[in-house]
Design an enzyme around this catalytic site. Structure first.
Site, PDB file in Angstrom:
ATOM      1  N   ILE A  67      11.494  66.192  90.775  1.00 19.64           N
ATOM      2  CA  ILE A  67      12.141  64.997  90.243  1.00 19.64           C
ATOM      3  C   ILE A  67      12.307  63.938  91.336  1.00 19.64           C
ATOM      4  O   ILE A  67      12.842  64.222  92.407  1.00 19.64           O
ATOM      5  CB  ILE A  67      13.545  65.364  89.692  1.00 19.64           C
ATOM      6  CG1 ILE A  67      13.446  66.536  88.719  1.00 19.64           C
ATOM      7  CG2 ILE A  67      14.213  64.148  89.067  1.00 19.64           C
ATOM      8  CD1 ILE A  67      12.538  66.320  87.540  1.00 19.64           C
ATOM      9  N   GLU A  68      11.823  62.747  91.056  1.00 20.33           N
ATOM     10  CA  GLU A  68      11.921  61.684  92.064  1.00 20.33           C
ATOM     11  C   GLU A  68      12.534  60.412  91.510  1.00 20.33           C
ATOM     12  O   GLU A  68      12.400  59.339  92.098  1.00 20.33           O
ATOM     13  CB  GLU A  68      10.533  61.377  92.639  1.00 20.33           C
ATOM     14  CG  GLU A  68       9.930  62.571  93.341  1.00 20.33           C
ATOM     15  CD  GLU A  68       8.617  62.254  94.016  1.00 20.33           C
ATOM     16  OE1 GLU A  68       8.298  61.059  94.154  1.00 20.33           O
ATOM     17  OE2 GLU A  68       7.919  63.192  94.389  1.00 20.33           O
ATOM     18  N   SER A  69      13.165  60.509  90.365  1.00 21.70           N
ATOM     19  CA  SER A  69      13.777  59.297  89.821  1.00 21.70           C
ATOM     20  C   SER A  69      15.017  59.688  89.038  1.00 21.70           C
ATOM     21  O   SER A  69      15.285  60.874  88.822  1.00 21.70           O
ATOM     22  CB  SER A  69      12.788  58.575  88.892  1.00 21.70           C
ATOM     23  OG  SER A  69      12.481  59.413  87.807  1.00 21.70           O
TER      24      SER A  69
END
Ligand SMILES: *[C@@H]1O[C@H](CO)[C@@H](O)[C@H](O)[C@H]1NC(C)=O
Length: 328
Positions: free
Chosen positions: A152-154
């Site tokens: 997950i990057e957002s």
């Protein structure tokens, strides 16, 4: 004769100890597969013998009441049900002792958990559709994946710990391995709370796309960041690297530099567990070049029969206080 009867017993218990060591401490190479239809099949990826973990990338949308979306680029069409044919390949990979995980994330889509309850619902969806549960519409068919990868990057960074706890709860029925792919600035903005639960079996850190902690002309920034990551609440951490310069926005480490400049420093930490490669499409030679590089160091000084525990690798400096198992 009587003196010899204990030999088979001794030999088999030693073998058992050796195999215990290898199953619990084995290092490995992880790769992401699924973001380019031209990267070769999953079966070929596993048959290469270069990987011990394959992350299927990605489940791009889930949570927040959104209909989950699996995106495996040109490999198959989940909407048309053609990804169910991957079941056979997933089982083949698993039969080669390769763990196959579903990776949550990706640049497109919508990965948002809106509450703890939402996180639990997503966990149940994942259990029923990809893990040991049951559903009429399993996107990858009957194969039971080994676990879930958090890439997950957002978003808000909220409720990923709830998702980890809920997924982990299913381990009482069948072990659900959890992995996380944080970016190298420590701690990770989106995943640190989740990783702090201590529930993650593997943490592969992305040492790319981040100038302050990636390799550039030397490994100083990377090693400084690595030394922060060793404090993380997980026993197995991996060096995540791009497979080619074009695979990321900076951070590419040529294979000879990984072997000579990076691994010697980070392998001395007990949590070092291997290398993660982003991604299969760009991996034309990288994983082959570093093959044999990645074995975990082992402090043999704690064990009287140290040399046996490195088998089939050699234990360097067998009688010094710190000993490293190396490929012979
Ligand atoms: C993602 O989903 C959430 C929850 O349904 C929604 O509030 C949000 O607007 C969505 N974001 C995008 C970019 O579509």
């Amino acid at each position: 004769m009587a003196g010899l009867t204990w030999l088979p017993v001794l030999a088999s218990s030693l073998l058992m100890m050796v195999s215990l060591f290898h199953s619990s401490q084995a290092a490995g190479v992880a790769v992401y597969w699924g973001q380019n239809g031209d990267e070769g099949s999953l079966a070929d990826t596993c048959a290469s013998g270069n990987y011990q973990f394959v992350n299927l990338a990605f489940l791009t949308t889930f949570g927040g009441g959104n209909t989950p979306v699996l995106n495996l680029a040109g490999h198959c069409n989940p909407g048309a049900g053609t990804c169910t044919s991957l079941s056979v390949e997933i089982n083949d990979c698993q039969n080669q002792n390769i763990k196959v995980l579903l990776s949550l994330g990706g640049a497109v889509g919508n990965q948002s958990l809106t509450s703890a309850d939402d996180a639990r619902q997503v966990a149940t969806y994942l259990w029923n559709n990809f893990l040991g549960g049951q559903s009429r519409s399993r996107p990858l068919g009957h194969a039971v994946l080994d676990g879930i990868d958090f890439a997950i990057e957002s978003g808000t960074g909220l409720y990923w710990d709830n998702l980890a706890r809920a997924l982990s709860g299913f381990s009482s029925q069948k072990k659900v391995y959890l992995s996380a792919a944080p970016q190298c600035p420590f701690p990770d903005a989106d995943l640190s709370t989740a990783i702090s639960t201590g529930l993650f079996d593997y943490v592969w850190i992305q040492f790319y796309n981040n100038g302050q902690c990636q390799y550039s002309t030397n490994a100083d920034n990377l090693i400084a960041a690595w030394n922060q990551w060793t404090s993380v609440h997980s026993n197995q951490i991996f060096l995540g690297v791009p497979a080619a310069p074009a695979a990321a926005d900076g951070g590419y480490i040529p294979p000879d530099a990984v072997i000579s400049q990076v691994l010697p420093s980070i392998k001395s930490s007990h949590k070092y567990a291997g290398v993660m490669i982003w991604n299969k499409y760009f991996d034309s030679g990288y994983s082959s070049a570093i093959k044999g590089c990645c074995f975990q160091p082992f402090d043999c000084s704690r064990l009287w029969l140290s040399f046996i525990f490195c088998w089939p690798f050699t234990c360097s400096h067998p009688w010094l206080s710190f000993i490293t198992c190396r490929p012979s």
